[in-house]
Scaffold this motif. Sequence first.
Motif, PDB file in Angstrom:
ATOM      1  N   PHE A 140      30.453  55.865  42.560  1.00  0.00           N
ATOM      2  CA  PHE A 140      29.122  56.072  43.134  1.00  0.00           C
ATOM      3  C   PHE A 140      28.294  57.051  42.308  1.00  0.00           C
ATOM      4  N   THR A 141      28.953  57.827  41.440  1.00  0.00           N
ATOM      5  CA  THR A 141      28.221  58.783  40.605  1.00  0.00           C
ATOM      6  C   THR A 141      27.552  58.130  39.404  1.00  0.00           C
ATOM      7  N   ASN A 142      27.736  56.827  39.212  1.00  0.00           N
ATOM      8  CA  ASN A 142      27.117  56.151  38.066  1.00  0.00           C
ATOM      9  C   ASN A 142      25.600  56.081  38.198  1.00  0.00           C
ATOM     10  N   HIS A 143      25.108  55.837  39.419  1.00  0.00           N
ATOM     11  CA  HIS A 143      23.672  55.682  39.678  1.00  0.00           C
ATOM     12  C   HIS A 143      23.057  54.619  38.762  1.00  0.00           C
ATOM     13  N   ILE A 144      23.720  53.478  38.717  1.00  0.00           N
ATOM     14  CA  ILE A 144      23.258  52.360  37.897  1.00  0.00           C
ATOM     15  C   ILE A 144      22.961  51.160  38.777  1.00  0.00           C
ATOM     16  N   PHE A 145      21.785  50.608  38.577  1.00  0.00           N
ATOM     17  CA  PHE A 145      21.396  49.351  39.226  1.00  0.00           C
ATOM     18  C   PHE A 145      21.158  48.319  38.129  1.00  0.00           C
ATOM     19  N   ALA A 146      21.671  47.121  38.325  1.00  0.00           N
ATOM     20  CA  ALA A 146      21.506  46.088  37.306  1.00  0.00           C
ATOM     21  C   ALA A 146      21.407  44.717  37.955  1.00  0.00           C
ATOM     22  N   VAL A 147      20.675  43.847  37.296  1.00  0.00           N
ATOM     23  CA  VAL A 147      20.673  42.425  37.628  1.00  0.00           C
ATOM     24  C   VAL A 147      21.285  41.713  36.426  1.00  0.00           C
ATOM     25  N   GLU A 148      22.467  41.145  36.613  1.00  0.00           N
ATOM     26  CA  GLU A 148      23.204  40.549  35.506  1.00  0.00           C
ATOM     27  C   GLU A 148      22.924  39.058  35.387  1.00  0.00           C
ATOM     28  N   PHE A 149      22.896  38.593  34.149  1.00  0.00           N
ATOM     29  CA  PHE A 149      22.795  37.174  33.826  1.00  0.00           C
ATOM     30  C   PHE A 149      24.056  36.866  33.021  1.00  0.00           C
ATOM     31  N   ASP A 150      25.095  36.441  33.742  1.00  0.00           N
ATOM     32  CA  ASP A 150      26.453  36.421  33.211  1.00  0.00           C
ATOM     33  C   ASP A 150      26.855  34.993  32.843  1.00  0.00           C
ATOM     34  N   THR A 151      27.434  34.837  31.655  1.00  0.00           N
ATOM     35  CA  THR A 151      27.830  33.510  31.179  1.00  0.00           C
ATOM     36  C   THR A 151      29.333  33.383  30.988  1.00  0.00           C
ATOM     37  N   VAL A 152      30.094  34.298  31.558  1.00  0.00           N
ATOM     38  CA  VAL A 152      31.553  34.219  31.533  1.00  0.00           C
ATOM     39  C   VAL A 152      32.065  34.517  32.940  1.00  0.00           C
ATOM     40  N   GLN A 153      32.970  33.696  33.458  1.00  0.00           N
ATOM     41  CA  GLN A 153      33.537  33.944  34.776  1.00  0.00           C
ATOM     42  C   GLN A 153      34.690  34.932  34.651  1.00  0.00           C
ATOM     43  N   ASP A 154      34.515  36.090  35.264  1.00  0.00           N
ATOM     44  CA  ASP A 154      35.527  37.135  35.208  1.00  0.00           C
ATOM     45  C   ASP A 154      36.164  37.257  36.588  1.00  0.00           C
ATOM     46  N   PHE A 155      37.451  36.910  36.694  1.00  0.00           N
ATOM     47  CA  PHE A 155      38.104  36.875  37.990  1.00  0.00           C
ATOM     48  C   PHE A 155      38.371  38.273  38.538  1.00  0.00           C
ATOM     49  N   GLU A 156      38.571  39.244  37.662  1.00  0.00           N
ATOM     50  CA  GLU A 156      38.792  40.619  38.117  1.00  0.00           C
ATOM     51  C   GLU A 156      37.603  41.133  38.894  1.00  0.00           C
ATOM     52  N   PHE A 157      36.394  40.752  38.479  1.00  0.00           N
ATOM     53  CA  PHE A 157      35.190  41.201  39.150  1.00  0.00           C
ATOM     54  C   PHE A 157      34.671  40.176  40.149  1.00  0.00           C
ATOM     55  N   GLY A 158      35.447  39.140  40.415  1.00  0.00           N
ATOM     56  CA  GLY A 158      35.093  38.181  41.449  1.00  0.00           C
ATOM     57  C   GLY A 158      33.901  37.306  41.115  1.00  0.00           C
ATOM     58  N   ASP A 159      33.666  37.021  39.837  1.00  0.00           N
ATOM     59  CA  ASP A 159      32.535  36.170  39.458  1.00  0.00           C
ATOM     60  C   ASP A 159      32.684  34.784  40.063  1.00  0.00           C
ATOM     61  N   ILE A 160      31.567  34.206  40.508  1.00  0.00           N
ATOM     62  CA  ILE A 160      31.611  32.906  41.171  1.00  0.00           C
ATOM     63  C   ILE A 160      31.735  31.764  40.168  1.00  0.00           C
ATOM     64  N   ASN A 161      31.205  31.938  38.966  1.00  0.00           N
ATOM     65  CA  ASN A 161      31.320  30.931  37.920  1.00  0.00           C
ATOM     66  C   ASN A 161      30.885  31.560  36.594  1.00  0.00           C
ATOM     67  N   ASP A 162      30.698  30.727  35.573  1.00  0.00           N
ATOM     68  CA  ASP A 162      30.306  31.230  34.253  1.00  0.00           C
ATOM     69  C   ASP A 162      28.823  31.017  33.979  1.00  0.00           C
ATOM     70  N   ASN A 163      28.033  30.910  35.054  1.00  0.00           N
ATOM     71  CA  ASN A 163      26.591  30.697  34.898  1.00  0.00           C
ATOM     72  C   ASN A 163      25.890  31.225  36.155  1.00  0.00           C
ATOM     73  N   HIS A 164      25.898  32.559  36.299  1.00  0.00           N
ATOM     74  CA  HIS A 164      25.413  33.117  37.556  1.00  0.00           C
ATOM     75  C   HIS A 164      24.521  34.342  37.334  1.00  0.00           C
ATOM     76  N   ILE A 165      23.805  34.675  38.393  1.00  0.00           N
ATOM     77  CA  ILE A 165      22.948  35.858  38.445  1.00  0.00           C
ATOM     78  C   ILE A 165      23.499  36.761  39.537  1.00  0.00           C
ATOM     79  N   GLY A 166      23.655  38.050  39.246  1.00  0.00           N
ATOM     80  CA  GLY A 166      24.236  38.945  40.232  1.00  0.00           C
ATOM     81  C   GLY A 166      23.503  40.267  40.315  1.00  0.00           C
ATOM     82  N   ILE A 167      23.568  40.872  41.479  1.00  0.00           N
ATOM     83  CA  ILE A 167      23.011  42.213  41.701  1.00  0.00           C
ATOM     84  C   ILE A 167      24.166  43.199  41.697  1.00  0.00           C
TER      85      ILE A 167
END
Length: 643
Positions: A140-167
């Motif tokens: 919580f000390t990071n204080h980082i907000f990001a909107v990601e445009f991710d093209t690789v599905q990473d299972f550790e971070f629970g990505d839904i697929n390899d073509n997604h937008i995330g908050i």
Amino acid sequence: ITRLYFFVGFLSLFLSVHSQHERFVYTKFRRSEGIGADADGSSLSLNAVVEIHGTGLLQLTKETSRLIGHAFYRTPLQFKDTVDGAVHSFSTTFAFAIVPDYPQLGGHGFAFVIAPSIELAGALPSQYLGLLNASNVGNFTNHIFAVEFDTVQDFEFGDINDNHIGIDINNLVSNASVSAAYYSDDGKMNELNLKSGQNIQAWVDYDGFGKVLNVTVSPCSSKPPRPVLSFPLDLSPILHDQMFVGFSASTGLLASSHYLLGWSFAMNGVAPSLNLTDVPSFPSQHKKKNTTFIIIAAVGAVLLLIAAIAAASFLFYRFKNADVIEPWELECGPHRLSYKELKHATKGFRDRELLGFGGFGKVYKGTLPGSGSEVAVKRISNESRQGIREFVAEIASIGRLRHRNLVQLQGWCRRRADLLLVYDYMPNGSLDKFLFSDESGPPRPLLSWAQRFRILRGVASALLYLHEEWEHVVIHRDVKASNVLLDGEFNGRLGDFGLAKIYEHGADPSTTRVAGTLGYLAPELTRTGKATTGSDVFSFGALALGVVCGRRPVESKAAPEEMILVDWVWEQWNAGRWAEVVDPSLGGDYEREEVEVIVKVGLMCSHLEPAVRPTMRDVVRYLDGGDAAEVPDVPSPPADYEG
């Protein structure tokens, strides 16, 4: 009083107008294009990877693996109201294109970022998108907000697929994510391929009054009628008064070129959309080559082939054993060993030196040349689920841990697909071989009660160090008998940190996939997926009862009433027959008071409710005292608990 009201109103109006002037537009990334830019064009802060082309195109990454590209607006923006601390509304629009090195294989993605610093010190490439690293992800000390445009599905971070937008908030586990798509005017949703190489426009709008974040994308210049992602969000706990805005991109084993074609931003206003026909074009990735040149090059290649074969034959052996040093390895510490050393130490990884094997691969005994130190070399197989992420996690965590009851990491090596970890050699193997026996196997060696009690005290001390005494909190996530190794004096040492999670003291550990071993898994993990120190305590309870009883937490061949060890021990405890659960191989040779302490502690740690379990500091205190009367009464499990 009238003058006072007038002054306050004028001041509010001034502050409002001033905040609305915190805006800029880049239609081309040239020194003169940014509205409000400095005369010398220093309104952007770019790291060494980022390149601005002569056409005005900003390229965040290139076709090179493990890069981080950062581009930030150099001046921090005032995101909070100076009176009430509320976060202002803001809006940003940007056009981008992602061109993968190999079609349909992205690597990795980029993000619009609001961060307290333009440095993002310690950030890693690949799945971390140049934002965070294995040690601070989720803090919580990071204080980082990001909107990601991710093209690789990473299972550790629970990505839904390899073509997604995330908050993303302080984490790469997205708070909300959707497949990339956009709405047309008729309300139809259309798929959008982020890594298609086409120009795409994105709108990120935050409503500071309604506390809602909207993300919209389109391959067109006009904004679609509705966002593809809308998420209720209060940014006031996340953002400081002043923050930096910009972009972060990264590549991994595979690479993509991430291009930014234009960017606008407005505080307390609407950022203007970009005309995609006016933005600069990016270089073609597949330029036509001159046919004559190709023919000449081919002929030259044939002429050189014979000489190349001879040279390749000579160098093959050297290249075969060469080590690949990559940027992420330089951040993990000075313990890298060469593949040649480890191959020599294990006598070519021959079967006679094999100590054991499992789902991760094989472990060999070895003797390091020069020092003569005996080591255990863990060689992770290509098919193992413990891949590069767990390999790096184990280096980054246990490599910096120092405790007498932890297996010490001596070093590591990576050679192509071979991942190797080098530990202290534990001559007496793992604890499970002394506790559990198979009917078809050889009889297990005897482990005295004094040795068992000392082993449990050592493991408890190690877990206390991990949970409370190290600089960060470490959750082991796989405490079990086979991960407790015994040195020459039968001291217990906790090992195998491939599933470990690290976070800052006081932070909330991020939700992740359920990991561990059946029988040692805390019941709440199946509901929340969130590993905590309490889940480690539960695993220790299963371990403690197994040490007393000489049985696994789940015995499939046992009678139904004895199949689940903790349930059986609980019934015997309630009936006052707890002495009947003690491992018969001890032949009654044990300290009754110490056994009673372990049984009580094991049952407390195995309680279904996490809040009822003791901390490891409590456990260490109970074991050091060795007095059953000092251990609190074991609370009954809740009758209606559905674990």
